[in-house]
Design a protein around this motif. Structure first.
Motif, PDB file in Angstrom:
ATOM      1  N   THR A 118      -2.775   3.574  -5.744  1.00  0.00           N
ATOM      2  CA  THR A 118      -2.863   3.389  -4.296  1.00  0.00           C
ATOM      3  C   THR A 118      -2.019   2.232  -3.792  1.00  0.00           C
ATOM      4  O   THR A 118      -1.801   2.108  -2.584  1.00  0.00           O
ATOM      5  N   GLU A 119      -1.533   1.382  -4.687  1.00  0.00           N
ATOM      6  CA  GLU A 119      -0.709   0.251  -4.279  1.00  0.00           C
ATOM      7  C   GLU A 119       0.134  -0.229  -5.452  1.00  0.00           C
ATOM      8  O   GLU A 119      -0.133   0.107  -6.607  1.00  0.00           O
TER       9      GLU A 119
ATOM     10  N   ARG B  37      -1.371  -0.452 -10.677  1.00  0.00           N
ATOM     11  CA  ARG B  37      -2.779  -0.222 -11.009  1.00  0.00           C
ATOM     12  C   ARG B  37      -3.515  -1.477 -11.477  1.00  0.00           C
ATOM     13  O   ARG B  37      -4.644  -1.692 -11.107  1.00  0.00           O
TER      14      ARG B  37
ATOM     15  N   SER C 267      -0.438  10.583  -8.221  1.00  0.00           N
ATOM     16  CA  SER C 267      -0.949  11.064  -9.505  1.00  0.00           C
ATOM     17  C   SER C 267       0.184  11.640 -10.344  1.00  0.00           C
ATOM     18  O   SER C 267       1.000  12.423  -9.850  1.00  0.00           O
TER      19      SER C 267
ATOM     20  N   PRO D 252      -5.667   7.493  -9.784  1.00  0.00           N
ATOM     21  CA  PRO D 252      -4.519   7.587  -8.876  1.00  0.00           C
ATOM     22  C   PRO D 252      -4.085   6.201  -8.396  1.00  0.00           C
ATOM     23  O   PRO D 252      -4.906   5.299  -8.206  1.00  0.00           O
TER      24      PRO D 252
ATOM     25  N   THR E  32       0.032   7.676   0.283  1.00  0.00           N
ATOM     26  CA  THR E  32      -0.756   8.722  -0.375  1.00  0.00           C
ATOM     27  C   THR E  32      -1.038   8.290  -1.804  1.00  0.00           C
ATOM     28  O   THR E  32      -0.130   7.817  -2.492  1.00  0.00           O
ATOM     29  N   PRO E  33      -2.277   8.414  -2.300  1.00  0.00           N
ATOM     30  CA  PRO E  33      -2.539   8.113  -3.710  1.00  0.00           C
ATOM     31  C   PRO E  33      -1.649   8.953  -4.623  1.00  0.00           C
ATOM     32  O   PRO E  33      -1.499  10.155  -4.423  1.00  0.00           O
TER      33      PRO E  33
ATOM     34  N   PRO F 248       0.833  -1.207   0.000  1.00  0.00           N
ATOM     35  CA  PRO F 248       0.000   0.000   0.000  1.00  0.00           C
ATOM     36  C   PRO F 248       0.865   1.254   0.000  1.00  0.00           C
ATOM     37  O   PRO F 248       1.941   1.290   0.602  1.00  0.00           O
TER      38      PRO F 248
END
Length: 386
Positions: free
Chosen positions: A47-48, A72, A34, A45, A31-32, A28
């Motif tokens: 996330t992992e 993604r 971008s 975005p 922070t997302p 994980p």
């Protein structure tokens, strides 16, 4: 089988692959994340990051670890493909890495010899190189034939587009204080003036002597790349990365020929053949292969030989735990990309100082998985000789 023989032992006494453990581990991100692909609506975005780990053990008790990854999407696919092809390695001599790479690729060739298929193979290939270096008692860079004990490094993780410019400047200060030599920031904002203001702010903040790179993540068309490339000349950039679609070799070539700033690309390509298109068209000044994406270390070395022959700069993408060793073995002074994202996965840390990342003296890649990595594992599969 006698009592002292291990499963998978060879009657001739030669070492053989006796066990393979595959793991799908989801890392994980705090922070997302971008970049320009999110701003243009092409991706969500991040996330992992999903990792495919391959841990290989031989009948003589030697071990090696390798990994591939997906951002993604695609992680479960990598893992599923690896589970299917892993049995072809059982009983094989772990020294025969080139032959085993070919055997693995052809085991799954109906889905291609690029993309997901070779990225799954990469985890096995990297584990075999790690095993060979560990058995020799050498860091992988030394086994390959190192040209240096440290490599110039730059940081990317502090300069994503979701990060406000003020925070990017703070991150740059911390990066340089940690002994990392260069700063890379993301560009590709649909509002081009925002990119120029951001780059100008970072250049002013770090000063003229600090290497500064920008990365558009393939989100410019040819006219935009040309205009932005000209506008960015004043900032004395070390390179402009992925200004165009990764497969647009001709567009990259025209851009590279027209700019003083070097052009870099290659991270999204998944085979030596795809990189050859960039090389033969003279599309880039800096080639950026990713060993887990091109099929592992065996393929990376082929690509590095081509890049060396054509006098290209080398700056491998991501996965510094692997690429530090490969960059150290490249004849021309390369770069390695510093990302702190993977640190929770590994017990060891790579040392930076004076703008460089230092090759560890531990055998192999010099990495072991943490207990936290095991906890993040959502699927695992063991293949053993009977």
């Amino acid at each position: 089988m006698t009592a002292h023989e291990a499963p998978g032992a060879d009657p001739t006494g030669r070492d053989r692959i006796s066990r393979i453990r595959l793991s799908r581990t989801h890392l994980p991100l705090a922070t997302p994340i971008s970049d320009a692909k999110v701003l243009t609506g092409r991706q969500r975005p991040m996330t992992e990051v999903v990792f495919l780990f391959a841990e290989i053990t031989t009948s003589d008790g030697h071990e090696g670890i390798g990994f591939s990854y997906s951002k993604r999407a695609g992680g479960p696919g990598l893992y599923a493909h690896a589970v299917e092809i892993a049995p072809v390695l059982l009983g094989e001599d772990p020294n025969d890495i080139g032959r085993l790479w070919t055997k693995l690729v052809w085991a799954g060739a109906s889905v291609g010899r690029s993309g997901l298929a070779t990225q799954a193979v990469a985890a096995f290939d990297i584990a075999l190189w790690d095993l060979k270096a560990r058995r020799a008692g050498l860091p992988l860079a030394k086994l390959l034939g190192a040209h240096r004990d440290s490599v110039r490094c730059y940081n990317t993780s502090g300069g994503f587009l979701h990060t406000p410019t003020a925070q990017v400047l703070e991150n740059a200060t911390a990066t340089l204080a940690a002994g990392i030599g260069g700063i890379k920031i993301k560009v590709g904002d649909p509002e081009r003036g925002a990119d120029l203001r951001r780059v100008a702010a970072v250049r002013e903040h770090v000063g003229d002597g600090v290497p500064l790179m920008v990365d558009a993540n393939q989100q410019w068309d040819r006219p935009t790349a040309q205009r932005m490339g000209r506008a960015l000349e004043e900032f004395d950039l070390t390179w402009i990365e992925e200004p165009l679609d990764a497969y647009d070799a001709e567009g990259h070539a025209a851009l590279a020929a027209s700019l003083d700033t070097p052009v870099a690309s290659g991270e999204m390509l998944a085979s030596v053949a795809e990189h050859w298109e960039l090389i033969r068209h003279r599309s880039v000044d800096v080639i950026q292969p990713d060993a887990p994406r091109v099929g592992g270390i065996t393929q990376f070395l082929k690509l590095a030989a081509l890049a060396d022959h054509h006098q290209l700069q080398l700056a491998p993408h991501f996965a510094m735990e692997i690429h530090l060793h490969l960059a150290a073995a490249y004849p021309h002074e390369p770069w390695v990309e510093h990302f702190d994202w993977l640190e929770p996965l590994f017990t060891e840390r790579l040392r930076t100082g004076d703008g460089r990342m230092h090759v560890p003296d531990r055998p192999g890649l010099g990495i072991t998985l943490t207990e936290q990595a095991r906890l993040w594992t959502r699927a695992s599969h063991d293949v053993s000789a009977r």
